[in-house]
Structures are given as C-alpha cells and as structure tokens.
Design a protein around this motif. Structure first.
Motif, PDB file in Angstrom:
ATOM      1  N   ARG A 165       0.512  -0.962   0.135  1.00  0.00           N
ATOM      2  CA  ARG A 165       0.006   0.242  -0.234  1.00  0.00           C
ATOM      3  C   ARG A 165       0.459   1.332   0.299  1.00  0.00           C
ATOM      4  N   LEU A 166       1.974   0.958   0.530  1.00  0.00           N
ATOM      5  CA  LEU A 166       2.618   2.342   0.629  1.00  0.00           C
ATOM      6  C   LEU A 166       3.777   1.954  -0.170  1.00  0.00           C
ATOM      7  N   ALA A 167       4.953   0.896  -0.285  1.00  0.00           N
ATOM      8  CA  ALA A 167       6.100   1.120  -1.821  1.00  0.00           C
ATOM      9  C   ALA A 167       5.368   1.659  -2.775  1.00  0.00           C
ATOM     10  N   ILE A 168       4.244   1.034  -3.407  1.00  0.00           N
ATOM     11  CA  ILE A 168       3.573   1.337  -4.728  1.00  0.00           C
ATOM     12  C   ILE A 168       3.598   3.216  -4.508  1.00  0.00           C
ATOM     13  N   PRO A 169       3.022   3.536  -4.565  1.00  0.00           N
ATOM     14  CA  PRO A 169       3.070   5.371  -4.625  1.00  0.00           C
ATOM     15  C   PRO A 169       4.013   6.358  -4.055  1.00  0.00           C
ATOM     16  N   VAL A 170       4.492   5.417  -2.863  1.00  0.00           N
ATOM     17  CA  VAL A 170       6.388   5.919  -2.691  1.00  0.00           C
ATOM     18  C   VAL A 170       7.363   5.382  -3.968  1.00  0.00           C
ATOM     19  N   PHE A 171       6.965   4.967  -4.359  1.00  0.00           N
ATOM     20  CA  PHE A 171       8.087   4.161  -5.738  1.00  0.00           C
ATOM     21  C   PHE A 171       7.657   4.670  -6.822  1.00  0.00           C
ATOM     22  N   ALA A 172       6.444   5.128  -6.711  1.00  0.00           N
ATOM     23  CA  ALA A 172       6.234   5.447  -8.186  1.00  0.00           C
ATOM     24  C   ALA A 172       6.803   7.738  -8.307  1.00  0.00           C
ATOM     25  N   LEU A 173       6.449   8.202  -6.840  1.00  0.00           N
ATOM     26  CA  LEU A 173       6.786   9.378  -6.877  1.00  0.00           C
ATOM     27  C   LEU A 173       7.943   9.674  -6.927  1.00  0.00           C
ATOM     28  N   VAL A 174       9.001   8.535  -6.640  1.00  0.00           N
ATOM     29  CA  VAL A 174      10.822   8.876  -6.587  1.00  0.00           C
ATOM     30  C   VAL A 174      10.697   9.164  -7.797  1.00  0.00           C
ATOM     31  N   PHE A 175      10.139   7.591  -8.541  1.00  0.00           N
ATOM     32  CA  PHE A 175      10.334   7.162  -9.770  1.00  0.00           C
ATOM     33  C   PHE A 175      10.341   8.961 -10.733  1.00  0.00           C
ATOM     34  N   GLY A 176       9.395   9.574 -10.144  1.00  0.00           N
ATOM     35  CA  GLY A 176       8.975  10.825 -11.597  1.00  0.00           C
ATOM     36  C   GLY A 176      10.115  11.656 -10.981  1.00  0.00           C
ATOM     37  N   ALA A 177      10.329  11.763 -10.026  1.00  0.00           N
ATOM     38  CA  ALA A 177      12.031  12.840  -9.655  1.00  0.00           C
ATOM     39  C   ALA A 177      12.860  12.446 -10.202  1.00  0.00           C
ATOM     40  N   VAL A 178      13.193  10.633 -10.332  1.00  0.00           N
ATOM     41  CA  VAL A 178      13.470  10.625 -10.977  1.00  0.00           C
ATOM     42  C   VAL A 178      14.091  11.098 -12.310  1.00  0.00           C
ATOM     43  N   ILE A 179      12.873  10.796 -13.189  1.00  0.00           N
ATOM     44  CA  ILE A 179      12.929  10.826 -14.788  1.00  0.00           C
ATOM     45  C   ILE A 179      12.434  12.189 -15.147  1.00  0.00           C
ATOM     46  N   GLU A 180      12.571  12.663 -13.709  1.00  0.00           N
ATOM     47  CA  GLU A 180      13.058  14.457 -14.151  1.00  0.00           C
ATOM     48  C   GLU A 180      14.179  15.289 -14.324  1.00  0.00           C
ATOM     49  N   GLY A 181      15.285  14.442 -12.977  1.00  0.00           N
ATOM     50  CA  GLY A 181      16.074  14.416 -12.885  1.00  0.00           C
ATOM     51  C   GLY A 181      17.190  13.871 -14.183  1.00  0.00           C
ATOM     52  N   VAL A 182      17.111  12.854 -14.888  1.00  0.00           N
ATOM     53  CA  VAL A 182      17.492  12.298 -16.117  1.00  0.00           C
ATOM     54  C   VAL A 182      16.891  13.007 -17.040  1.00  0.00           C
ATOM     55  N   GLN A 183      15.574  13.629 -17.625  1.00  0.00           N
ATOM     56  CA  GLN A 183      15.272  14.450 -18.519  1.00  0.00           C
ATOM     57  C   GLN A 183      16.578  16.298 -18.538  1.00  0.00           C
ATOM     58  N   ALA A 184      16.368  16.676 -17.276  1.00  0.00           N
ATOM     59  CA  ALA A 184      17.361  18.125 -17.407  1.00  0.00           C
ATOM     60  C   ALA A 184      18.858  17.587 -17.474  1.00  0.00           C
ATOM     61  N   VAL A 185      19.296  16.249 -17.646  1.00  0.00           N
ATOM     62  CA  VAL A 185      20.929  15.992 -17.760  1.00  0.00           C
ATOM     63  C   VAL A 185      21.056  16.079 -19.240  1.00  0.00           C
ATOM     64  N   ALA A 186      20.388  14.537 -19.645  1.00  0.00           N
ATOM     65  CA  ALA A 186      20.372  13.861 -21.413  1.00  0.00           C
ATOM     66  C   ALA A 186      20.097  14.814 -21.796  1.00  0.00           C
ATOM     67  N   PRO A 187      20.793  14.409 -23.010  1.00  0.00           N
ATOM     68  CA  PRO A 187      21.431  15.441 -24.751  1.00  0.00           C
ATOM     69  C   PRO A 187      19.722  14.537 -25.449  1.00  0.00           C
ATOM     70  N   THR A 188      18.914  14.894 -24.807  1.00  0.00           N
ATOM     71  CA  THR A 188      17.689  14.000 -25.656  1.00  0.00           C
ATOM     72  C   THR A 188      16.628  15.527 -26.125  1.00  0.00           C
ATOM     73  N   GLY A 189      17.178  16.252 -26.064  1.00  0.00           N
ATOM     74  CA  GLY A 189      16.219  17.562 -26.237  1.00  0.00           C
ATOM     75  C   GLY A 189      15.148  17.337 -25.131  1.00  0.00           C
ATOM     76  N   ARG A 190      14.606  17.049 -24.580  1.00  0.00           N
ATOM     77  CA  ARG A 190      13.817  17.544 -23.065  1.00  0.00           C
ATOM     78  C   ARG A 190      14.483  17.908 -22.220  1.00  0.00           C
ATOM     79  N   HIS A 191      13.479  19.023 -20.863  1.00  0.00           N
ATOM     80  CA  HIS A 191      14.346  18.889 -20.573  1.00  0.00           C
ATOM     81  C   HIS A 191      13.260  18.813 -18.916  1.00  0.00           C
ATOM     82  N   ALA A 192      14.138  18.754 -17.734  1.00  0.00           N
ATOM     83  CA  ALA A 192      12.959  18.542 -16.347  1.00  0.00           C
ATOM     84  C   ALA A 192      11.732  20.077 -16.236  1.00  0.00           C
ATOM     85  N   ASP A 193      10.701  19.707 -15.544  1.00  0.00           N
ATOM     86  CA  ASP A 193      10.013  20.810 -15.804  1.00  0.00           C
ATOM     87  C   ASP A 193       9.554  20.120 -14.164  1.00  0.00           C
TER      88      ASP A 193
END
Length: 123
Positions: free
Chosen positions: A64-92
């Motif tokens: 019950r708790l692990a699923i939403p916590v993982f999803a939220l952390v994953f969302g933050a990680v995605i934004e971090g990756v978008q900030a540094v990856a040279p794919t034309g995406r940007h963190a927001d």
C-alpha cells in the motif's frame, strides 16, 4: 480467472519492471519521436503515473505504501534524467506535480476499491 496479484512473484516483478522500463523510455525519448496524445504534457504525466500506480496495486495489492512512494521517487528521477540527458527534453517541476496528481488518483481508486470490494462480494 487468475488475478494478477496471484501470479508468481518473479512474474509480477517482471511485469512491473516492464511497465517502469516502458515509461522510462517514453519519458526520456526525444519528444519529436513520440506521438502526441492531444491532451497536453501534464495530462500525459498524470495519466501515466495513474496507470503505473494502478498496475503496481494490481500486481502487489499488499504494498500500500511502497507502490506510491516508488512511483513518486521514479517521477523525480525521470525529471533529473531529463535535466541532464541530451535528448532535447527538459526537466519541469510541474511534471512532478502532475505525477503526484496521477499517483494520488491511483491511490484514491484503490482506497475506494478496497472499501467497495467486501460490499460487492456480500451482495
């Protein structure tokens, strides 16, 4: 009918890892290579994290708790990756807010489903 949470644990973990991997690729791929849903970036984030949360609960309803916590952390990680990856995406930061909305909606659906399920089974 076999319910997803009754699959063997390695199968459930594999299915969830596949869902996470697909979402990761979609989120870091250059945006011009992806089709537009027409709903806008925030809607896409909220919908994707809603589906990720519901998928997690379908495969592991006891987490019950692990699923939403993982999803939220994953969302933050995605934004971090978008900030540094040279794919034309940007963190927001608003994408993270949309992720939170999607996860909260998924949790709300699961809370209501858990509340309704015993009542439906007795009827």
């Amino acid at each position: 009918m076999v319910l997803p949470y009754r699959f063997p644990r390695p199968v459930r973990l594999g299915l969830y890892a596949l869902a996470v991997a697909i979402l990761f690729v979609i989120c870091v791929a250059p945006s011009e290579q992806l089709p537009s849903s027409g709903g806008g970036d925030r809607f896409e984030h909220a919908a994707a994290w809603f589906v990720l949360t519901i998928t997690g609960y379908a495969l592991a309803p006891g987490r019950r708790l692990a699923i939403p916590v993982f999803a939220l952390v994953f969302g933050a990680v995605i934004e971090g990756v978008q900030a540094v990856a040279p794919t034309g995406r940007h963190a927001d930061p608003l994408d993270v807010v949309a992720d939170v909305v999607g996860v909260a909606a998924g949790v709300a659906v699961m809370v209501v489903a858990r509340w309704l399920w015993p009542r439906v089974r007795r009827a």
